[in-house]
Design an enzyme around this catalytic site. Structure first.
Site, PDB file in Angstrom:
ATOM      1  N   VAL A 176       0.837  -1.048   0.120  1.00 43.48           N
ATOM      2  CA  VAL A 176      -0.127   0.078   0.050  1.00 43.48           C
ATOM      3  C   VAL A 176       0.874   1.331   0.136  1.00 43.48           C
ATOM      4  CG1 VAL A 176      -1.855  -1.019   1.140  1.00 43.48           C
ATOM      5  CG2 VAL A 176      -0.262   0.258   2.780  1.00 43.48           C
ATOM      6  N   SER A 222       3.221  -4.863  -8.251  1.00 41.91           N
ATOM      7  CA  SER A 222       2.936  -3.928  -7.221  1.00 41.91           C
ATOM      8  C   SER A 222       4.130  -3.848  -6.215  1.00 41.91           C
ATOM      9  CB  SER A 222       1.901  -4.295  -6.343  1.00 41.91           C
ATOM     10  OG  SER A 222       0.500  -4.692  -7.204  1.00 41.91           O
ATOM     11  N   MET A 248       6.349  -1.473  -8.026  1.00 48.34           N
ATOM     12  CA  MET A 248       6.179  -0.156  -7.789  1.00 48.34           C
ATOM     13  C   MET A 248       6.359   0.467  -6.520  1.00 48.34           C
ATOM     14  SD  MET A 248       5.194   2.660  -9.058  1.00 48.34           S
ATOM     15  CE  MET A 248       4.697   2.299 -10.926  1.00 48.34           C
ATOM     16  N   LYS A 249       6.036  -0.295  -5.477  1.00 49.20           N
ATOM     17  CA  LYS A 249       6.152   0.024  -3.894  1.00 49.20           C
ATOM     18  C   LYS A 249       7.409   0.420  -3.634  1.00 49.20           C
ATOM     19  CE  LYS A 249       5.327   0.633   0.331  1.00 49.20           C
ATOM     20  NZ  LYS A 249       4.053   0.781   1.306  1.00 49.20           N
ATOM     21  N   LEU A 250       8.399   0.031  -4.308  1.00 49.41           N
ATOM     22  CA  LEU A 250       9.780   0.420  -3.915  1.00 49.41           C
ATOM     23  C   LEU A 250       9.865   1.637  -4.652  1.00 49.41           C
ATOM     24  CD1 LEU A 250      11.630  -3.118  -4.317  1.00 49.41           C
ATOM     25  CD2 LEU A 250      10.807  -1.898  -2.177  1.00 49.41           C
TER      26      LEU A 250
END
Length: 287
Positions: free
Chosen positions: A123, A169, A172-174
């Site tokens: 998230v 995901s 992308m979170k990183l």
């Protein structure tokens, strides 16, 4: 789907606790587990079924949320959960555990529990947004089989962004967290420079407010710096962990600013700031 799924939450720290609380408010049946049981006891009056084992928590759960500290912990806990998972259950891995651990988990479940729907769903957001169901879920996986997960995400977030195959995901979170880390370091240094030139943190914010740089995140962190209250929204030690995960995943791309930040933040953690909010690096820079 009209019937609300039974949800198991593994990990009742700041984020997992917020997820469980919001699900209970929305009437979901919720079963929870945390290594330190006391973290979930305050939710029992709201309807949480607090269990003594991972297996008990996931038994009969339609959707399982894993919100744990790191890849090693997540892998260990989900190995305990795997044999007890309901046939056809949906497993949502929502912690920031990095590419290697995520890909290993995807491969393991594909081999041993192909019936389980795996959704990679970290998230964007920290403690207070999570408590107010204002986070963004970055989801990836087989969305055609994720109706139950989407019901859960709708109850704990302000929206979902679907990014393709499971694992996207986490990547992308990183990227998102590297952006957040860079902003925080820049704010800490800018506030220090402002002080050296005779300006307060409030005056710095006034110069930013109303323009394109006046983002809510900057306001929140400058308020922390001005007040000296670094109660953790995201612990500095966990942000440092995420910075290392981003560097590990960079596949040779040069990220010199992030590399320098990890050096500074490791020094801050070693100096005792690890459990405070990541904005506490500003105090470390002044010590």
């Amino acid at each position: 789907m009209s019937k609300q799924p039974v949800v198991a939450v593994l990990g009742l720290g700041a984020m997992g606790h917020a997820f469980a609380a919001n699900l209970l408010k929305k009437g979901f049946p919720v079963q929870g587990w945390n290594r330190t049981r006391a973290r979930g006891e305050d939710l029992q009056d709201a309807g949480l079924t607090l269990t003594d084992s991972v297996a008990q928590a996931v038994k009969d759960a339609d959707v399982v949320i894993a919100m744990l500290t790191d890849g090693e912990t997540t892998s260990q806990v989900l190995r305990e959960a795997e044999p007890a998972l309901k046939q056809g259950a949906t497993l949502c891995q929502m912690g920031t555990i990095g590419v290697e651990a995520t890909d290993a988990l995807i491969a393991q479940l594909a081999e041993t529990r192909p019936d389980v729907v795996f959704i990679d769903a970290p998230v964007s957001g920290t403690k207070t947004p999570a408590e107010n169901a204002q986070i963004l879920v970055l989801a990836s996986g087989d969305r055609s089989r994720a109706a139950a997960a989407e019901q859960v995400f709708a109850a704990i977030s302000k929206g979902q962004q679907w990014l393709g195959e499971a694992g996207a995901s986490t990547r992308m979170k990183l990227v998102v967290n590297s952006f957040l880390i860079g902003i925080t370091q820049s704010l800490a240094e800018s506030e220090k420079l402002a002080g050296a030139l005779g300006f307060s943190a409030d005056e710095l914010w006034q110069a930013l407010d109303g323009g394109p740089l006046g983002i809510p995140y900057a306001r929140m962190k400058l308020n922390m710096i001005a007040s000296g209250d670094f109660t953790a929204q995201m612990q500095l030690s966990l942000a440092l962990k995420d910075a290392h995960l981003a560097l590990d995943a960079a596949e040779g791309a040069r990220l010199p600013a992030l590399e320098n930040i990890t050096t500074i933040w490791q020094q801050a953690v070693d100096a005792g700031y690890g459990e405070q909010d990541l904005a506490s690096v500003s105090r470390y820079l002044k010590d």
